[in-house]
Design a protein around this motif. Structure first.
Motif, PDB file in Angstrom:
ATOM      1  N   VAL A 183       0.237  -1.430   6.162  1.00 24.01           N
ATOM      2  CA  VAL A 183       1.061  -1.546   4.474  1.00 24.01           C
ATOM      3  C   VAL A 183       1.909  -2.969   4.751  1.00 24.01           C
ATOM      4  O   VAL A 183       2.545  -3.157   4.511  1.00 24.01           O
ATOM      5  N   ALA A 184       2.337  -3.790   6.273  1.00 23.74           N
ATOM      6  CA  ALA A 184       2.818  -4.489   6.976  1.00 23.74           C
ATOM      7  C   ALA A 184       2.116  -5.507   6.051  1.00 23.74           C
ATOM      8  O   ALA A 184       2.718  -6.946   5.671  1.00 23.74           O
ATOM      9  N   PHE A 185       1.077  -5.300   6.280  1.00 21.12           N
ATOM     10  CA  PHE A 185      -0.017  -6.463   5.424  1.00 21.12           C
ATOM     11  C   PHE A 185      -0.885  -6.401   5.069  1.00 21.12           C
ATOM     12  O   PHE A 185      -2.371  -6.792   4.736  1.00 21.12           O
ATOM     13  N   PHE A 186      -0.706  -5.735   3.898  1.00 25.43           N
ATOM     14  CA  PHE A 186      -0.976  -4.857   2.947  1.00 25.43           C
ATOM     15  C   PHE A 186      -1.993  -6.001   1.696  1.00 25.43           C
ATOM     16  O   PHE A 186      -1.590  -7.105   1.188  1.00 25.43           O
ATOM     17  N   GLY A 187      -3.022  -6.073   1.722  1.00 30.00           N
ATOM     18  CA  GLY A 187      -3.482  -6.829   0.647  1.00 30.00           C
ATOM     19  C   GLY A 187      -4.872  -8.230   2.181  1.00 30.00           C
ATOM     20  O   GLY A 187      -5.320  -8.702   1.756  1.00 30.00           O
ATOM     21  N   TYR A 198       2.742  -7.531  -1.444  1.00 31.45           N
ATOM     22  CA  TYR A 198       3.475  -6.170  -1.400  1.00 31.45           C
ATOM     23  C   TYR A 198       3.278  -6.148   0.109  1.00 31.45           C
ATOM     24  O   TYR A 198       2.572  -5.103   0.802  1.00 31.45           O
ATOM     25  N   GLY A 199       4.320  -6.559   1.472  1.00 33.04           N
ATOM     26  CA  GLY A 199       3.786  -6.134   2.500  1.00 33.04           C
ATOM     27  C   GLY A 199       5.099  -5.649   3.257  1.00 33.04           C
ATOM     28  O   GLY A 199       6.321  -6.199   2.814  1.00 33.04           O
ATOM     29  N   LEU A 200       5.683  -4.817   3.032  1.00 30.57           N
ATOM     30  CA  LEU A 200       6.494  -4.597   4.666  1.00 30.57           C
ATOM     31  C   LEU A 200       6.208  -5.175   6.357  1.00 30.57           C
ATOM     32  O   LEU A 200       6.027  -4.489   6.972  1.00 30.57           O
ATOM     33  N   ASP A 201       6.168  -6.505   5.635  1.00 26.94           N
ATOM     34  CA  ASP A 201       6.143  -7.046   7.055  1.00 26.94           C
ATOM     35  C   ASP A 201       7.517  -7.274   8.275  1.00 26.94           C
ATOM     36  O   ASP A 201       8.233  -8.188   7.656  1.00 26.94           O
ATOM     37  N   GLU A 573     -10.225   1.152  -0.173  1.00 30.12           N
ATOM     38  CA  GLU A 573     -11.253   0.782   0.866  1.00 30.12           C
ATOM     39  C   GLU A 573      -9.957  -0.775   1.403  1.00 30.12           C
ATOM     40  O   GLU A 573      -9.246  -1.399   0.620  1.00 30.12           O
ATOM     41  N   PRO A 574     -10.209  -1.021   2.396  1.00 30.14           N
ATOM     42  CA  PRO A 574      -8.988  -1.664   3.078  1.00 30.14           C
ATOM     43  C   PRO A 574      -9.956  -3.601   2.572  1.00 30.14           C
ATOM     44  O   PRO A 574     -11.191  -3.352   1.810  1.00 30.14           O
ATOM     45  N   PRO A 575      -8.849  -4.303   2.481  1.00 26.49           N
ATOM     46  CA  PRO A 575      -7.674  -4.342   2.780  1.00 26.49           C
ATOM     47  C   PRO A 575      -6.942  -3.570   2.264  1.00 26.49           C
ATOM     48  O   PRO A 575      -5.095  -4.127   1.859  1.00 26.49           O
ATOM     49  N   PHE A 576      -7.036  -2.866   0.819  1.00 28.53           N
ATOM     50  CA  PHE A 576      -6.488  -2.692  -0.036  1.00 28.53           C
ATOM     51  C   PHE A 576      -5.921  -1.264  -0.461  1.00 28.53           C
ATOM     52  O   PHE A 576      -4.979  -0.582  -1.073  1.00 28.53           O
ATOM     53  N   LYS A 577      -6.174  -0.510   1.264  1.00 30.42           N
ATOM     54  CA  LYS A 577      -6.110   0.777   1.199  1.00 30.42           C
ATOM     55  C   LYS A 577      -5.028   1.436   1.875  1.00 30.42           C
ATOM     56  O   LYS A 577      -4.545   0.732   2.878  1.00 30.42           O
TER      57      LYS A 577
END
Length: 672
Positions: A183-187, A198-201, A573-577
């Motif tokens: 979730v920090a590096f979502f996408g 959309y990143g909780l970095d 699927e990663p990286p959108f999971k």
């Protein structure tokens, strides 16, 4: 010397972008902000912002409680963060981050007169640089001895100004909270090239002193409301090198020589690491931090190269440069002789260009990504530099800053032998592009392929052992007699690296005390000394507003994203999971809560740092820039360039409803 005629100023004037500027704390344009935004930026506001802001790892953060609690970008903190997230429910669970430092800018002092006095204008550039470096080393040592802090003299405006920076360093930093990498590096890296994001970095850490949480009376109070569209905000960051004042010849060199080589090498490394990560879950986990780091570097380098290939940007630079040169030539006290400094810069870069590949590979970015090689180089150089007088050491090993190098050797590192061997093999392959006179490649390879040589080096080294590193670093004779494969490699490369570094100093860095310095002097006399200097990794204050924009395709882009948008993009699927914890909590979340937002704050891609409102309250954390902001390295534009921030309300929503981080919320002064 003075330029004649107001018409010259009109001739040279370029309209300053409204929110442009990476401002020094002691040179912030308070009047400019008041005129545009009707807000008085007080000295007390700036002082608290400076003392609350922190350099941590490769990024920036801020204290958010009086007990050493700080928030920082995950990108800057790096290996301290587990991929599956972390939360210390109690003080005893806060996890040590070996080797990670938090640095607060305590004071800054103008030492220009002392540094310039060491090198009269009549002195040859190379000799002048040597004399100035000796003076700088003495100033740093005196400051460090007197204060017990880390001290560093920093050059601005191509040597027209020097400031002594005094940092208080916290070497005991512990992890308090970090969300999952997913979730920090979502996408993933591809998403990093775009906005919306959309990143909780973000991560929370704590600075300790003498085994206890540090007392930090200067901190940022948390704003639960966050920031709104059009609101004025201020961001503190440590912008990396910019080239807004570079000559057309320098920009041409970056475009045609330096950046193409850097981009090509990074592409090669990213491809190799991606193949490594694809072998299985464990390999993907091991490669994840490095892959993210390389992808961020590639985004920055490729974006700068794209910007320089824009003919309009280079034409604007050439036009401005021609006007400035004409002004110098028409001044009766300067004339054509003075104007030849532009030719000197162009000649120096043209002569240097054939050496750039060797400089990058051997000195400025040797063995990119390999932690083992960096440990070996630091070990070899610490042993050599400690034995020298302070003013004759390499800059990064002088008194006042050498402690950082020593701390890195004491820090255990999570090393993956297979990944290290892959990175070293790539490095040795890249070295084959150099001449025999640049590097002793036959001696390094010993008749083996790069892959075989790299495997042998990685499996023979004992540098995973912290005690062994310190033993070697304390004894130059032990270094010389070591049979450790990694030490041997670093030693074989060290001589050629120092040689090309010296050539760079004599031909390029010496320009800072000769031709480039004079160009900057002319510019400052035209525009005054109140302009901001180039980015160079020192703390700066930027200001701007939250503002939507239209991208290159003329598509409207909102100023903020929401939690609902995050879930809309999420797939299995990663990286959108998304992590399971997020999926489980979806029904309880306010999906209209702001998550990321953009502002016109003048940062370069990859910057991170705290963002505050007019009350000095924390409203977000800058962690990146959009693709259009990468050209800010050369020219700021408010039209499309944006800094991307994690929104404070989005952070709180996650802490409260997903992670149940009640202890953390209470310390931030936020109700559950």
């Amino acid at each position: 010397m003075r330029f004649r005629g107001a018409w010259l100023l009109c001739l040279l004037a370029l309209p300053a972008a409204a929110d442009e500027g990476m401002w020094l704390f002691n040179q912030f344009p308070q009047n400019r902000v008041k005129e545009k935004y009707s807000f008085d930026v007080s000295s007390e506001f700036l002082e608290n912002l400076r003392l609350a802001s922190v350099q941590v790892g490769s990024g920036s953060g801020a204290f958010v409680s009086p007990n050493g609690l700080l928030i920082a970008s995950q990108t800057g903190v790096g290996e301290c963060l587990p991929a599956d997230g972390f939360y210390a429910a109690g003080a005893q669970q806060e996890r040590a981050c070996p080797g990670l430092e938090a640095r607060v800018l305590f004071t800054l002092q103008d030492v220009t007169a002392s540094v310039k006095a060491a090198a009269p204008e009549s002195m040859k550039p190379a000799e002048a640089l040597q004399k100035q470096n000796a003076t700088i080393a003495k100033l740093e040592q005196t400051c460090s001895t007197k204060t017990g802090h880390s001290c560093r003299v920093v050059k601005f405006f191509s040597g027209q100004r020097y400031l002594l920076y005094e940092y208080k360093v916290y070497s005991d930093v512990r992890l308090v909270f970090a969300p999952e990498h997913a979730v920090a590096f979502f996408g993933g890296p591809a998403q990093n090239l775009t906005y919306t994001r959309y990143g909780l970095d973000a991560a929370f850490l704590r600075a300790y002193e003498n085994g206890k949480p540090a007392a930090t009376p200067h901190y940022l109070k948390w704003s639960s409301a966050g920031a709104a569209d059009g609101e004025l905000v201020f961001t503190v960051a440590n912008p990396s090198a910019t080239s807004r004042l570079s000559t057309a010849a320098q920009l041409t060199f970056y475009r045609d020589t330096a950046l193409p080589f850097e981009v090509g090498r990074l592409q090669d490394l990213i491809s190799a690491v991606a193949q490594f990560a694809a072998k299985g879950p464990e390999d993907r986990l091991a490669a994840q931090p490095l892959f993210a780091s390389l992808a961020a570097r590639y985004k920055s380098a490729a974006g700068r190269l794209i910007a320089l290939r824009d003919e309009l940007l280079l034409l604007r630079k050439q036009t401005f440069e021609k006007k400035l040169r004409n002004a110098v030539e028409r001044d009766p006290k300067l004339g054509t002789t003075a104007a030849k400094v532009w030719d000197d810069v162009a000649s120096a870069y043209k002569a240097w260009a054939p050496n750039e590949r060797a400089y990058q590979l051997l000195e400025s970015d040797a063995a990119a990504g390999s932690d083992l090689f960096q440990i070996a180089r630091t070990t070899v150089r610490l042993a050599a530099e400690r034995a020298k007088p302070n003013d004759q050491r390499l800059a990064e090993y002088r008194s006042g800053v050498i402690q950082s190098a020593e701390a890195k050797l004491k820090a255990p590192a999570a090393l993956n032998d297979s990944l290290e061997a892959l990175l070293l093999a790539k490095y040795l392959e890249h070295l084959k592009a150099l001449n025999d006179k640049d590097v002793p490649l036959k001696q390094i390879l010993g008749g083996h392929s790069p892959e075989q040589a790299a495997e042998a080096v990685v499996h023979s080294t004992k540098l995973r052992d912290v005690a062994e590193r310190q033993r070697l670093a304390s004894d130059p004779k032990a270094i010389a007699g070591s049979s450790d494969g990694m030490i041997r490699l670093a030693r074989l490369i060290d001589g050629p690296a120092r040689k090309v570094r010296k050539k760079h100093e004599d031909s390029i860095e010496s320009l800072e005390v000769s031709s480039a310095s004079r160009i900057e002097q002319y510019r400052l006399q035209l525009y005054g000394a109140n302009e901001y200097p180039e980015g160079n990794g020192t703390p700066r204050v930027m200001y701007g507003v939250l503002k939507a924009y239209k991208d290159r395709a003329e598509t409207a882009v909102p100023y903020t994203t929401t939690l609902g948008g995050l879930f809309y993009l999420a797939i299995k699927e990663p990286p959108f999971k998304l992590p399971q914890s997020w999926a489980d909590a979806k029904s309880s979340l306010d999906l209209m809560m702001p998550f990321n937002f953009v502002s016109t704050c003048d940062t370069t891609g990859g910057n991170s740092g705290p963002t505050v409102n007019k009350k000095g309250e924390f409203v977000g954390l800058a962690f990146d820039g959009n693709l259009e902001s990468l050209s800010n390295t050369y020219l700021y534009s408010e039209e499309q360039a944006r800094t991307i921030h994690v929104a404070a309300p989005g952070i709180v929503e996650a802490l409260r409803k997903i992670y149940k981080a009640n202890r953390l919320l209470e310390e931030l002064g936020i109700s559950r």
